[in-house]
Design a protein around this motif. Structure first.
Motif, PDB file in Angstrom:
ATOM      1  N   LEU A 166       3.095  -4.519   9.552  1.00 53.38           N
ATOM      2  CA  LEU A 166       2.447  -5.599   8.800  1.00 53.38           C
ATOM      3  C   LEU A 166       2.031  -5.173   7.393  1.00 53.38           C
ATOM      4  CD1 LEU A 166       0.285  -7.341  11.544  1.00 53.38           C
ATOM      5  CD2 LEU A 166       2.552  -7.954  10.681  1.00 53.38           C
ATOM      6  N   ASN A 167       1.930  -3.877   7.147  1.00 46.67           N
ATOM      7  CA  ASN A 167       1.638  -3.358   5.809  1.00 46.67           C
ATOM      8  C   ASN A 167       0.433  -4.043   5.163  1.00 46.67           C
ATOM      9  OD1 ASN A 167       3.836  -1.440   5.661  1.00 46.67           O
ATOM     10  ND2 ASN A 167       5.200  -3.204   5.501  1.00 46.67           N
ATOM     11  N   VAL A 168      -0.656  -4.144   5.901  1.00 47.59           N
ATOM     12  CA  VAL A 168      -1.892  -4.703   5.343  1.00 47.59           C
ATOM     13  C   VAL A 168      -2.330  -3.844   4.154  1.00 47.59           C
ATOM     14  CG1 VAL A 168      -4.323  -5.171   5.797  1.00 47.59           C
ATOM     15  CG2 VAL A 168      -2.612  -5.644   7.564  1.00 47.59           C
ATOM     16  N   PRO A 169      -2.555  -4.443   2.982  1.00 50.46           N
ATOM     17  CA  PRO A 169      -2.963  -3.650   1.812  1.00 50.46           C
ATOM     18  C   PRO A 169      -4.271  -2.901   2.066  1.00 50.46           C
ATOM     19  CG  PRO A 169      -2.295  -5.855   1.142  1.00 50.46           C
ATOM     20  CD  PRO A 169      -2.383  -5.871   2.638  1.00 50.46           C
ATOM     21  N   ILE A 170      -4.246  -1.599   1.841  1.00 51.93           N
ATOM     22  CA  ILE A 170      -5.432  -0.763   2.047  1.00 51.93           C
ATOM     23  C   ILE A 170      -5.935  -0.247   0.701  1.00 51.93           C
ATOM     24  CG2 ILE A 170      -6.218   1.456   2.979  1.00 51.93           C
ATOM     25  CD1 ILE A 170      -4.576   0.962   5.426  1.00 51.93           C
ATOM     26  N   TRP A 171      -7.244  -0.341   0.515  1.00 45.62           N
ATOM     27  CA  TRP A 171      -7.934   0.166  -0.657  1.00 45.62           C
ATOM     28  C   TRP A 171      -8.857   1.302  -0.230  1.00 45.62           C
ATOM     29  CZ3 TRP A 171      -8.525  -2.708  -5.540  1.00 45.62           C
ATOM     30  CH2 TRP A 171      -7.743  -3.873  -5.599  1.00 45.62           C
ATOM     31  N   ILE A 172      -9.044   2.256  -1.123  1.00 47.86           N
ATOM     32  CA  ILE A 172     -10.069   3.275  -0.929  1.00 47.86           C
ATOM     33  C   ILE A 172     -11.293   2.875  -1.732  1.00 47.86           C
ATOM     34  CG2 ILE A 172     -10.697   5.689  -1.221  1.00 47.86           C
ATOM     35  CD1 ILE A 172      -8.577   5.254   0.907  1.00 47.86           C
ATOM     36  N   LEU A 173     -12.445   2.857  -1.057  1.00 50.47           N
ATOM     37  CA  LEU A 173     -13.712   2.548  -1.706  1.00 50.47           C
ATOM     38  C   LEU A 173     -14.473   3.839  -1.975  1.00 50.47           C
ATOM     39  CD1 LEU A 173     -12.883  -0.203  -0.464  1.00 50.47           C
ATOM     40  CD2 LEU A 173     -15.286  -0.590   0.037  1.00 50.47           C
ATOM     41  N   LEU A 186      -3.028   9.517  -2.637  1.00 47.48           N
ATOM     42  CA  LEU A 186      -2.257   8.676  -1.713  1.00 47.48           C
ATOM     43  C   LEU A 186      -1.553   7.522  -2.418  1.00 47.48           C
ATOM     44  CD1 LEU A 186      -4.723   8.457   1.320  1.00 47.48           C
ATOM     45  CD2 LEU A 186      -2.761   9.989   1.025  1.00 47.48           C
ATOM     46  N   GLY A 187      -1.840   7.333  -3.702  1.00 48.75           N
ATOM     47  CA  GLY A 187      -1.220   6.230  -4.426  1.00 48.75           C
ATOM     48  C   GLY A 187      -1.705   4.876  -3.954  1.00 48.75           C
ATOM     49  N   LEU A 188      -3.033   4.758  -3.710  1.00 51.11           N
ATOM     50  CA  LEU A 188      -3.627   3.521  -3.226  1.00 51.11           C
ATOM     51  C   LEU A 188      -4.549   2.921  -4.287  1.00 51.11           C
ATOM     52  CD1 LEU A 188      -4.615   4.624   0.400  1.00 51.11           C
ATOM     53  CD2 LEU A 188      -2.709   3.140  -0.248  1.00 51.11           C
ATOM     54  N   PRO A 189      -4.788   1.617  -4.232  1.00 51.30           N
ATOM     55  CA  PRO A 189      -5.763   1.019  -5.155  1.00 51.30           C
ATOM     56  C   PRO A 189      -7.163   1.522  -4.846  1.00 51.30           C
ATOM     57  CG  PRO A 189      -5.013  -0.598  -3.540  1.00 51.30           C
ATOM     58  CD  PRO A 189      -4.151   0.612  -3.358  1.00 51.30           C
ATOM     59  N   TYR A 190      -8.018   1.492  -5.867  1.00 56.30           N
ATOM     60  CA  TYR A 190      -9.333   2.117  -5.774  1.00 56.30           C
ATOM     61  C   TYR A 190     -10.404   1.128  -6.196  1.00 56.30           C
ATOM     62  CZ  TYR A 190     -13.059   5.535  -6.802  1.00 56.30           C
ATOM     63  OH  TYR A 190     -14.238   6.240  -6.838  1.00 56.30           O
ATOM     64  N   SER A 215       3.336   5.639  -5.341  1.00 55.08           N
ATOM     65  CA  SER A 215       3.641   5.684  -3.915  1.00 55.08           C
ATOM     66  C   SER A 215       4.398   4.429  -3.508  1.00 55.08           C
ATOM     67  CB  SER A 215       2.339   5.770  -3.107  1.00 55.08           C
ATOM     68  OG  SER A 215       1.620   4.544  -3.213  1.00 55.08           O
ATOM     69  N   GLN A 216       4.716   4.335  -2.235  1.00 55.14           N
ATOM     70  CA  GLN A 216       5.349   3.135  -1.713  1.00 55.14           C
ATOM     71  C   GLN A 216       4.401   1.940  -1.744  1.00 55.14           C
ATOM     72  OE1 GLN A 216       5.313   5.156   2.384  1.00 55.14           O
ATOM     73  NE2 GLN A 216       5.303   2.986   2.946  1.00 55.14           N
ATOM     74  N   TYR A 217       3.126   2.215  -1.927  1.00 54.09           N
ATOM     75  CA  TYR A 217       2.128   1.151  -1.932  1.00 54.09           C
ATOM     76  C   TYR A 217       1.839   0.634  -3.339  1.00 54.09           C
ATOM     77  CZ  TYR A 217       1.387   3.673   2.442  1.00 54.09           C
ATOM     78  OH  TYR A 217       1.575   4.317   3.636  1.00 54.09           O
ATOM     79  N   LEU A 218       1.960   1.497  -4.331  1.00 49.68           N
ATOM     80  CA  LEU A 218       1.509   1.152  -5.674  1.00 49.68           C
ATOM     81  C   LEU A 218       2.232   2.008  -6.709  1.00 49.68           C
ATOM     82  CD1 LEU A 218      -0.712  -0.822  -6.727  1.00 49.68           C
ATOM     83  CD2 LEU A 218      -2.273   1.127  -6.755  1.00 49.68           C
ATOM     84  N   ASP A 219       2.750   1.360  -7.755  1.00 46.28           N
ATOM     85  CA  ASP A 219       3.459   2.087  -8.817  1.00 46.28           C
ATOM     86  C   ASP A 219       2.505   2.703  -9.831  1.00 46.28           C
ATOM     87  OD1 ASP A 219       5.964   1.464  -7.754  1.00 46.28           O
ATOM     88  OD2 ASP A 219       6.109  -0.391  -8.900  1.00 46.28           O
TER      89      ASP A 219
END
Length: 344
Positions: A166-173, A186-190, A215-219
């Motif tokens: 399902l690739n639910v978008p994950i953010w790091i807080l 990890l190439g994730l939104p912050y 990453s595969q999640y975010l350019d």
């Protein structure tokens, strides 16, 4: 710094702690939360996040995933998610199943912000029946496990149903440098909690942006920042409304967390020097005033941070005044960007 004509256009979103006001209860808070979400959707806010806190008399969003489902079911287009789920309190599999369920119900509208704090005091955290001794050390591994559950081809031996693929978008807080480093690696939104812990904001932004790995999640790096707004027709009224949150912060820092108290006239004048200094530091990422002042403060914040998204939180005692603050903010922002999406 960029000039106004060069200004990027950050998205505007909502962070709701589903406040429980003095004289009220969680049931009323949930009605207000849904009403605010429906108005925010109409006014053009991009996403609507709810936060996990436990043992807090003034915050009703402890069962965060359930409340997210309530808000998503009552809206149609706005993205709804967690800002955030405190992962040390949970098994990653349970969170994958919960948010896999939400994504299956509300496709392409669910996102998941995760943090490593317990979202409570240590006694309450212990009551959640998790091993807190290694929470910080295992957080990166837990994030990786969670990402794997949502992938199309999980590497682990257990499958999240629903969840897989399902690739639910994950953010790091975060409110320190740790989250910035992890999100970048990890190439994730912050998302940074500048609305109540702004001390390391600029340093965290520098670390995240300078060390970000595509990453595969975010350019490219993507940053969302918390920002308090108390908007009203006059500066005097806005400061009156802000006194509820100011009282709540003083109560919390004094070890006496409370429901959100009613506002007090001239509250600032009643404070001592130490209390004023604390509030000035904690709430430095805030706009309190009429539409023009809010406009100026938002512009200054964008200019300083170059945020990709700003998450507005308005802890206001009276629900109608809270709605009005968010509406003024939406109108102000639309005018700031010279758009025609003014709401009535």
């Amino acid at each position: 710094m960029f000039k106004r004509e060069e200004m990027i256009r950050p998205k505007l979103s909502v962070l709701d702690l589903s406040p429980i006001c003095e004289g009220s209860d969680a049931s009323q808070s949930f009605k207000h939360t849904l009403d605010l979400a429906q108005h925010a959707e109409k006014w053009g806010y991009h996403r609507y996040w709810l936060a996990e806190h436990h043992g807090m008399p003034g915050i009703a969003s402890a069962a965060t995933s359930i409340l997210i489902g309530h808000v998503a079911a009552g809206t149609t287009t706005i993205r709804v998610g967690a800002g955030g789920i405190m992962l040390p309190n949970h098994s990653p599999l349970v969170i994958a199943e919960q948010f896999g369920t939400l994504e299956s119900l509300f496709s392409k509208r669910i996102n998941l912000g995760i943090g490593r704090a317990p979202g409570s005091d240590q006694i309450t955290a212990a009551a959640l029946r998790r091993n807190l001794d290694s929470a910080s050390d295992t957080f990166p591994d837990d994030v990786m496990e969670l990402l794997d559950y949502f992938s199309s081809k999980p590497k682990g031996p257990v499958e999240a149903v629903p969840g897989t693929g399902l690739n639910v978008p994950i953010w790091i807080l975060g409110s320190s440098l740790f989250g910035a480093q992890l999100a970048a690696s990890l190439g994730l939104p912050y998302a940074f909690a500048s609305h109540f812990a702004p001390t390391y904001m600029m340093q965290a932004l520098e670390i995240y942006r300078s060390t970000f790995r595509p990453s595969q999640y975010l350019d490219n790096p993507y940053v969302m920042l918390g920002f308090n707004v108390f908007a009203a027709d006059t500066d005097e009224e806005a400061h009156f409304l802000a006194s509820s949150m100011q009282q709540a912060f003083i109560n919390l820092r004094s070890g006496n967390p409370s429901k959100l108290p009613p506002p007090i006239s001239n509250f600032w004048d009643q404070l001592g020097g130490a209390e004023r200094a604390m509030l000035n530091q904690i709430l430095s990422c805030s706009a309190i005033g009429n539409a023009q002042k809010v406009s100026n403060e938002i512009l200054t914040f964008i200019d300083k941070t170059e945020a990709d998204e700003i998450m507005i939180t308005s802890q206001i005692f009276d629900h109608e005044a809270r709605l009005e603050s968010y509406k003024i903010t939406a109108n102000t922002y639309a005018r700031l960007l010279k758009t025609d999406s003014i709401v009535s």
